[in-house]
Design a protein around this motif. Sequence first.
Motif, PDB file in Angstrom:
ATOM      1  N   THR A  29      31.987  77.652  19.632  1.00  0.00           N
ATOM      2  CA  THR A  29      31.008  78.349  20.456  1.00  0.00           C
ATOM      3  C   THR A  29      30.232  79.356  19.617  1.00  0.00           C
ATOM      4  O   THR A  29      30.737  79.891  18.631  1.00  0.00           O
ATOM      5  CB  THR A  29      31.679  79.104  21.625  1.00  0.00           C
ATOM      6  N   THR A  49      38.091  80.071  26.187  1.00  0.00           N
ATOM      7  CA  THR A  49      38.772  79.358  27.272  1.00  0.00           C
ATOM      8  C   THR A  49      38.280  79.819  28.632  1.00  0.00           C
ATOM      9  O   THR A  49      37.756  80.928  28.777  1.00  0.00           O
ATOM     10  CB  THR A  49      40.305  79.560  27.179  1.00  0.00           C
ATOM     11  N   SER A  50      38.470  78.964  29.630  1.00  0.00           N
ATOM     12  CA  SER A  50      38.256  79.407  31.006  1.00  0.00           C
ATOM     13  C   SER A  50      39.494  80.190  31.420  1.00  0.00           C
ATOM     14  O   SER A  50      40.594  79.951  30.914  1.00  0.00           O
ATOM     15  CB  SER A  50      38.025  78.213  31.937  1.00  0.00           C
ATOM     16  N   VAL A  51      39.308  81.141  32.332  1.00  0.00           N
ATOM     17  CA  VAL A  51      40.412  82.000  32.754  1.00  0.00           C
ATOM     18  C   VAL A  51      40.681  81.842  34.240  1.00  0.00           C
ATOM     19  O   VAL A  51      41.811  81.697  34.659  1.00  0.00           O
ATOM     20  CB  VAL A  51      40.108  83.485  32.410  1.00  0.00           C
ATOM     21  N   SER A  52      39.622  81.884  35.069  1.00  0.00           N
ATOM     22  CA  SER A  52      39.794  81.910  36.518  1.00  0.00           C
ATOM     23  C   SER A  52      38.605  81.246  37.201  1.00  0.00           C
ATOM     24  O   SER A  52      37.478  81.378  36.740  1.00  0.00           O
ATOM     25  CB  SER A  52      39.915  83.368  36.966  1.00  0.00           C
ATOM     26  N   LEU A  53      38.878  80.558  38.322  1.00  0.00           N
ATOM     27  CA  LEU A  53      37.802  79.989  39.139  1.00  0.00           C
ATOM     28  C   LEU A  53      37.301  80.995  40.166  1.00  0.00           C
ATOM     29  O   LEU A  53      36.131  80.998  40.520  1.00  0.00           O
ATOM     30  CB  LEU A  53      38.291  78.734  39.862  1.00  0.00           C
ATOM     31  N   PRO A  56      34.941  83.579  38.891  1.00  0.00           N
ATOM     32  CA  PRO A  56      34.753  82.799  37.668  1.00  0.00           C
ATOM     33  C   PRO A  56      34.805  83.696  36.428  1.00  0.00           C
ATOM     34  O   PRO A  56      33.965  84.580  36.253  1.00  0.00           O
ATOM     35  CB  PRO A  56      33.381  82.158  37.849  1.00  0.00           C
ATOM     36  N   VAL A  58      35.832  83.771  32.032  1.00  0.00           N
ATOM     37  CA  VAL A  58      36.106  83.085  30.767  1.00  0.00           C
ATOM     38  C   VAL A  58      36.593  84.139  29.776  1.00  0.00           C
ATOM     39  O   VAL A  58      36.500  85.343  30.037  1.00  0.00           O
ATOM     40  CB  VAL A  58      34.865  82.353  30.207  1.00  0.00           C
ATOM     41  N   ILE A 124      27.005  79.630  29.013  1.00  0.00           N
ATOM     42  CA  ILE A 124      27.645  80.392  30.070  1.00  0.00           C
ATOM     43  C   ILE A 124      27.264  81.857  29.866  1.00  0.00           C
ATOM     44  O   ILE A 124      27.684  82.481  28.891  1.00  0.00           O
ATOM     45  CB  ILE A 124      29.182  80.227  30.021  1.00  0.00           C
ATOM     46  N   CYS A 126      27.468  85.761  30.706  1.00  0.00           N
ATOM     47  CA  CYS A 126      28.568  86.590  31.209  1.00  0.00           C
ATOM     48  C   CYS A 126      28.306  88.083  31.084  1.00  0.00           C
ATOM     49  O   CYS A 126      27.522  88.521  30.243  1.00  0.00           O
ATOM     50  CB  CYS A 126      29.842  86.292  30.417  1.00  0.00           C
ATOM     51  N   ARG A 143      32.903  87.949  33.108  1.00  0.00           N
ATOM     52  CA  ARG A 143      32.585  87.430  34.444  1.00  0.00           C
ATOM     53  C   ARG A 143      31.354  86.543  34.307  1.00  0.00           C
ATOM     54  O   ARG A 143      30.320  86.960  33.774  1.00  0.00           O
ATOM     55  CB  ARG A 143      32.301  88.578  35.420  1.00  0.00           C
ATOM     56  N   VAL A 144      31.443  85.327  34.787  1.00  0.00           N
ATOM     57  CA  VAL A 144      30.353  84.363  34.650  1.00  0.00           C
ATOM     58  C   VAL A 144      29.246  84.701  35.638  1.00  0.00           C
ATOM     59  O   VAL A 144      29.465  84.763  36.850  1.00  0.00           O
ATOM     60  CB  VAL A 144      30.857  82.922  34.862  1.00  0.00           C
TER      61      VAL A 144
END
Length: 169
Positions: A29, A49-53, A56, A58, A124, A126, A143-144
């Motif tokens: 990235t 990495t993604s962290v939470s839906l 959202p 990362v 993405i 953020c 936070r996305v």
Amino acid sequence: MLTSMDSQCSGPDAARFRAVLGHFPSGITAITSRDAQDRPVGMTVASFTSVSLAPPLVAFLPGKTSSTFPVIAERGTFCVNILATDQERICRALSVSGGDKFADVTWRPGPNRDPVVDGVVAWIGCTIEAVHEAGDHYIVIGRVDDLDADTTASPLLFFRSRYNHLTSA
């Protein structure tokens, strides 16, 4: 219950640790932002990495010795650009210290006006939620705010200390 480990505990030496973990392929990235004079800044990071839906979130892990991360942290926003197979040149340009890293990088302003590099697999945008110390790195939680992807592009990968790309079976 989560516990904290002593940072001075014994373990494998750094070269062996890096060699063994190099067997886990990762995407590359470009983390981009702007400095106080509104100029683009960026760095390459493989630890993303993604962290939470919900919400959202990362994360990326810059080294504590990075000269670019303090600029990103001060601004408070960043854009994750997932590099495509033909963007090894951009990866190398953003990996060096000093100079105009964006001299040969085409981009457009994305969320929060942070650079979205042309031709990436995905981006993405953020806002920094939290920064945690972790050994010789930071864990940056973002936070996305917005995101998009090019479903036809393939990612640039790093595996066993070399750049790679996906192949169809």
